[in-house]
Design a protein around this motif. Sequence first.
Motif, PDB file in Angstrom:
ATOM      1  N   LYS A 150      -2.321  -5.780  10.915  1.00 40.86           N
ATOM      2  CA  LYS A 150      -1.553  -6.919  11.420  1.00 40.86           C
ATOM      3  C   LYS A 150      -1.505  -8.033  10.378  1.00 40.86           C
ATOM      4  O   LYS A 150      -0.434  -8.587  10.093  1.00 40.86           O
ATOM      5  N   LYS A 151      -2.656  -8.337   9.781  1.00 42.66           N
ATOM      6  CA  LYS A 151      -2.705  -9.388   8.771  1.00 42.66           C
ATOM      7  C   LYS A 151      -1.954  -8.968   7.501  1.00 42.66           C
ATOM      8  O   LYS A 151      -1.420  -9.811   6.781  1.00 42.66           O
ATOM      9  N   THR A 152      -1.928  -7.655   7.240  1.00 45.23           N
ATOM     10  CA  THR A 152      -1.188  -7.156   6.074  1.00 45.23           C
ATOM     11  C   THR A 152       0.313  -7.301   6.300  1.00 45.23           C
ATOM     12  O   THR A 152       1.052  -7.739   5.410  1.00 45.23           O
ATOM     13  N   ILE A 153       0.773  -6.956   7.485  1.00 41.55           N
ATOM     14  CA  ILE A 153       2.201  -7.052   7.800  1.00 41.55           C
ATOM     15  C   ILE A 153       2.697  -8.479   7.711  1.00 41.55           C
ATOM     16  O   ILE A 153       3.799  -8.745   7.220  1.00 41.55           O
ATOM     17  N   ILE A 154       1.880  -9.437   8.162  1.00 43.96           N
ATOM     18  CA  ILE A 154       2.328 -10.844   8.141  1.00 43.96           C
ATOM     19  C   ILE A 154       2.011 -11.527   6.818  1.00 43.96           C
ATOM     20  O   ILE A 154       2.247 -12.732   6.671  1.00 43.96           O
ATOM     21  N   GLY A 155       1.491 -10.785   5.854  1.00 43.44           N
ATOM     22  CA  GLY A 155       1.354 -11.298   4.503  1.00 43.44           C
ATOM     23  C   GLY A 155       0.065 -12.029   4.181  1.00 43.44           C
ATOM     24  O   GLY A 155      -0.046 -12.651   3.122  1.00 43.44           O
TER      25      GLY A 155
END
Length: 225
Positions: free
Chosen positions: A126-131
Amino acid sequence: MSDKKEKNQIDIFKSVKSEALTELTPELLETGLDLITESDLLKDIPVFGIGFKGYSLYKKITESFFTKKLLKFLIELNEIPLSDRENFINELESKNETNKAGEKLLITLNRLNDDEKATIIGKLLKKTIIGKLEYKDFNRLTHIIDNAYIEDLKLLENNYHLAYISDDVKSNLHQIGLIKQSISDVKRQRQSQIRVGGNGDDVQPKLIYKINDIGSKLIEFGFDK
């Protein structure tokens, strides 16, 4: 590679892009397995489709446990807007990384020995997707989590200073790459003891443990509520 195999390899990322993710809730995990597997909602998520059930890598895995891990992983992504999930997967596809990355992630989720690890990995993606987390760090942390003892990992929650963690656990966390290890400065220890009235003769070197960069990222992004 056949079209069928290629389809199965990227199912996990097709599932990340599925609109049905927004309807996944933790309450679903409290439902009986038979009802879960027959759910119309899950049928709209590719990884739970016929292709998954026929994928030979998973024939020896207990279906109920794997299903629970997949759900716990995907539930962490349900609040991310569909457009953000699509953009993330499209970027992977543009680098021709989707097939390899999807297969690797699916195999890792399959192999996890605790479903709480799937939740942590979902939070990290999730944190990877939102950058907020780099994809390379997500991959590294996924590997570390796969090889870690879950109770050791849980001791790190909100614990940047490693408080109340035994040296044995710290050693384990060091071995899997989450904390760094060094030897204490004996000379400085002696000087400090002498300043408070000691003679410094009984000072012995000891191991010092501190959280490292990748460990800090796990604490910051892997345990958020």
